[in-house]
Design an enzyme around this catalytic site. Sequence first.
Site, PDB file in Angstrom:
ATOM      1  N   CYS A   1      -1.464  11.512  -6.513  1.00 50.68           N
ATOM      2  CA  CYS A   1      -1.817  12.127  -5.212  1.00 50.68           C
ATOM      3  C   CYS A   1      -2.440  13.485  -5.663  1.00 50.68           C
ATOM      4  O   CYS A   1      -1.696  14.118  -6.454  1.00 50.68           O
ATOM      5  CB  CYS A   1      -0.626  12.364  -4.254  1.00 50.68           C
ATOM      6  SG  CYS A   1       0.223  10.997  -3.959  1.00 50.68           S
TER       7      CYS A   1
ATOM      8  N   GLY B   1     -12.073  -1.823 -10.758  1.00 49.76           N
ATOM      9  CA  GLY B   1     -12.646  -2.911 -10.777  1.00 49.76           C
ATOM     10  C   GLY B   1     -13.168  -3.227 -12.076  1.00 49.76           C
ATOM     11  O   GLY B   1     -12.721  -2.339 -13.307  1.00 49.76           O
TER      12      GLY B   1
ATOM     13  N   GLY C   1      -9.005  -3.344 -13.427  1.00 48.85           N
ATOM     14  CA  GLY C   1     -10.144  -4.171 -13.999  1.00 48.85           C
ATOM     15  C   GLY C   1      -9.789  -5.573 -14.538  1.00 48.85           C
ATOM     16  O   GLY C   1     -10.815  -6.195 -14.745  1.00 48.85           O
TER      17      GLY C   1
ATOM     18  N   ILE D   1     -10.043   6.060   0.333  1.00 56.22           N
ATOM     19  CA  ILE D   1      -9.502   5.769   1.412  1.00 56.22           C
ATOM     20  C   ILE D   1      -8.221   6.763   1.972  1.00 56.22           C
ATOM     21  O   ILE D   1      -8.289   7.008   3.102  1.00 56.22           O
ATOM     22  CB  ILE D   1      -8.483   4.402   1.221  1.00 56.22           C
ATOM     23  CG1 ILE D   1      -9.058   3.373   0.437  1.00 56.22           C
ATOM     24  CG2 ILE D   1      -7.677   4.037   2.391  1.00 56.22           C
ATOM     25  CD1 ILE D   1     -10.373   2.657   1.550  1.00 56.22           C
TER      26      ILE D   1
ATOM     27  N   LEU E   1      -5.220   7.411   1.341  1.00 54.42           N
ATOM     28  CA  LEU E   1      -3.705   6.979   1.632  1.00 54.42           C
ATOM     29  C   LEU E   1      -3.632   6.913   3.054  1.00 54.42           C
ATOM     30  O   LEU E   1      -2.479   7.304   3.693  1.00 54.42           O
ATOM     31  CB  LEU E   1      -2.668   7.963   0.884  1.00 54.42           C
ATOM     32  CG  LEU E   1      -2.576   8.212  -0.508  1.00 54.42           C
ATOM     33  CD1 LEU E   1      -1.716   9.176  -0.876  1.00 54.42           C
ATOM     34  CD2 LEU E   1      -2.928   7.094  -1.444  1.00 54.42           C
TER      35      LEU E   1
ATOM     36  N   LYS F   1       0.864  -1.279   0.061  1.00 48.46           N
ATOM     37  CA  LYS F   1       0.080  -0.012   0.096  1.00 48.46           C
ATOM     38  C   LYS F   1       0.943   1.306  -0.062  1.00 48.46           C
ATOM     39  O   LYS F   1       2.072   1.177   0.552  1.00 48.46           O
ATOM     40  CB  LYS F   1      -0.643  -0.042   1.284  1.00 48.46           C
ATOM     41  CG  LYS F   1      -1.748   0.918   1.202  1.00 48.46           C
ATOM     42  CD  LYS F   1      -2.999   0.889   2.309  1.00 48.46           C
ATOM     43  CE  LYS F   1      -3.614   2.330   2.397  1.00 48.46           C
ATOM     44  NZ  LYS F   1      -4.229   2.617   1.021  1.00 48.46           N
TER      45      LYS F   1
HETATM   46  C1  LIG Z   1      -9.518   0.013  -1.752  1.00 44.78           C
HETATM   47  C2  LIG Z   1      -8.241   0.478  -2.680  1.00 44.78           C
HETATM   48  C3  LIG Z   1      -7.273   1.075  -2.069  1.00 44.78           C
HETATM   49  C4  LIG Z   1      -6.121   1.506  -3.140  1.00 44.78           C
HETATM   50  N1  LIG Z   1      -4.961   2.075  -2.516  1.00 44.78           N
HETATM   51  C5  LIG Z   1      -3.807   2.219  -3.218  1.00 44.78           C
HETATM   52  C6  LIG Z   1      -2.721   2.998  -2.767  1.00 44.78           C
HETATM   53  O1  LIG Z   1      -2.639   2.840  -1.570  1.00 44.78           O
HETATM   54  N2  LIG Z   1      -1.786   3.423  -3.552  1.00 44.78           N
HETATM   55  C7  LIG Z   1      -1.940   3.404  -4.931  1.00 44.78           C
HETATM   56  O2  LIG Z   1      -1.010   3.611  -5.735  1.00 44.78           O
HETATM   57  N3  LIG Z   1      -3.009   2.722  -5.692  1.00 44.78           N
HETATM   58  C8  LIG Z   1      -4.075   2.403  -4.664  1.00 44.78           C
HETATM   59  N4  LIG Z   1      -5.338   1.790  -5.338  1.00 44.78           N
HETATM   60  C9  LIG Z   1      -5.504   1.709  -6.829  1.00 44.78           C
HETATM   61  C10 LIG Z   1      -5.045   0.296  -7.191  1.00 44.78           C
HETATM   62  O3  LIG Z   1      -3.677  -0.219  -6.989  1.00 44.78           O
HETATM   63  C11 LIG Z   1      -5.309   0.067  -8.802  1.00 44.78           C
HETATM   64  O4  LIG Z   1      -4.416   0.897  -9.554  1.00 44.78           O
HETATM   65  C12 LIG Z   1      -6.500   0.164  -9.217  1.00 44.78           C
HETATM   66  O5  LIG Z   1      -7.579  -0.148  -8.203  1.00 44.78           O
HETATM   67  C13 LIG Z   1      -7.087  -0.169 -10.471  1.00 44.78           C
HETATM   68  O6  LIG Z   1      -6.920  -1.570 -10.553  1.00 44.78           O
HETATM   69  P1  LIG Z   1      -8.248  -2.685 -10.252  1.00 44.78           P
HETATM   70  O7  LIG Z   1      -9.159  -2.181 -11.013  1.00 44.78           O
HETATM   71  O8  LIG Z   1      -7.752  -3.915 -10.414  1.00 44.78           O
HETATM   72  O9  LIG Z   1      -8.474  -2.322  -8.857  1.00 44.78           O
HETATM   73  C14 LIG Z   1      -6.201   1.205  -4.463  1.00 44.78           C
HETATM   74  C15 LIG Z   1      -7.458   0.657  -4.989  1.00 44.78           C
HETATM   75  C16 LIG Z   1      -8.409   0.361  -3.941  1.00 44.78           C
HETATM   76  C17 LIG Z   1      -9.701  -0.337  -4.680  1.00 44.78           C
END
Ligand SMILES: Cc1cc2nc3c(=O)[nH]c(=O)nc-3n(C[C@H](O)[C@H](O)[C@H](O)COP(=O)(O)O)c2cc1C
Length: 313
Positions: free
Chosen positions: A130, A217, A244, A71, A73, A45
């Site tokens: 950010c 997602g 996704g 969230i 960060l 994270k």
């Molecule tokens: C609950 C949650 C927390 C996330 N926290 C971070 C984070 O701390 N740092 C970051 O670079 N991306 C964070 N992301 C983004 C994910 O790493 C990813 O880039 C994004 O969700 C797209 O991928 P996915 O569709 O497979 O989830 C977070 C995503 C979710 C859903």
Amino acid sequence: MTDLSVRLGTLTLRNPFLSASGTFGHGLEMEHFVSPETLGGWVSKTVTLEPRPGNPAPRIHETEAGFLNSIGLENHGVEAYLEKIVPVLKGVDALIITNVGGAAPEDFVTTVERLEDADEVDAYELNLSCPNVQGGKLPYGTDPGMAEDVTRRVKDVTKKPVFSKLSPNVSRIGDMAKAVEAGGADGITAVNTLLGMAVDWRTGEPGLATVQGGYSGVGIKPVALRCAWECARSVDIPVIGCGGISTLDDALEFLVVGCSAVQVGTASFANPSLLAELVEALPAKLAEAGVESIQELIGSLRSSDGAGEVAAS
Ligand SMILES: Cc1cc2nc3c(=O)[nH]c(=O)nc-3n(C[C@H](O)[C@H](O)[C@H](O)COP(=O)(O)O)c2cc1C
């Protein structure tokens, strides 16, 4: 046996699957579902210089296809990461990529400097999405000059590979990719979440306390795939696709458009063992398609001659 290994600059991954930041614990909290040596890499994270409490609740909102999060960060800061998480990673046979964020370029630099002597950290991923810089409203994630500058300043203080993670919330992500490449990035992660919102029309209540948040997602896959392709054709450094992905077919699509590896995020919430299942199913899927090495697939997209800047009508 099919060769599943992929290269990310100087790093060799045993397979192309990584966890996505913020969705798979900080250290190895998920090892009961996915053993550390299974994955190509584990991404933490976001770690910031100072502790962050995160945003007020509600900060997760489920949608028809994926969810919204704000969230903010939340994390305990780099000193706590060094003290509590890094020791857990000692001796673990896994590639660890620590995701770093900050409110100002110096925050990224100082955080990476603090982490540099930790041998357990193999590489950094810079969260360039950010929203604020020095309390202002200047997003790194949408300004190529700032993204290049942060990447360069981090590269100046580390010997480890640096992957710059880009936001899809820009009109020309190829320019962002070129900028971080110019800043010395060893690779690019494409992409972070899309800006979105939800509202209950009866009560007028927004789905998230912050009103807008990051959409992730299955619903974002076509956008993420396009962004990853745009990055891959804009730069010579490797691209890690993200957004996704919930099936093996999704992951292989990202490789075909030019990604060297992929990250799985939101889909792991529904099935925490998914990443292990995808890795296990990969050899048979490739054999079935007559693919001997995963390298054959990377960038094998056909008939891209007609691919212009904007293809949609
Ligand atoms: C609950 C949650 C927390 C996330 N926290 C971070 C984070 O701390 N740092 C970051 O670079 N991306 C964070 N992301 C983004 C994910 O790493 C990813 O880039 C994004 O969700 C797209 O991928 P996915 O569709 O497979 O989830 C977070 C995503 C979710 C859903």
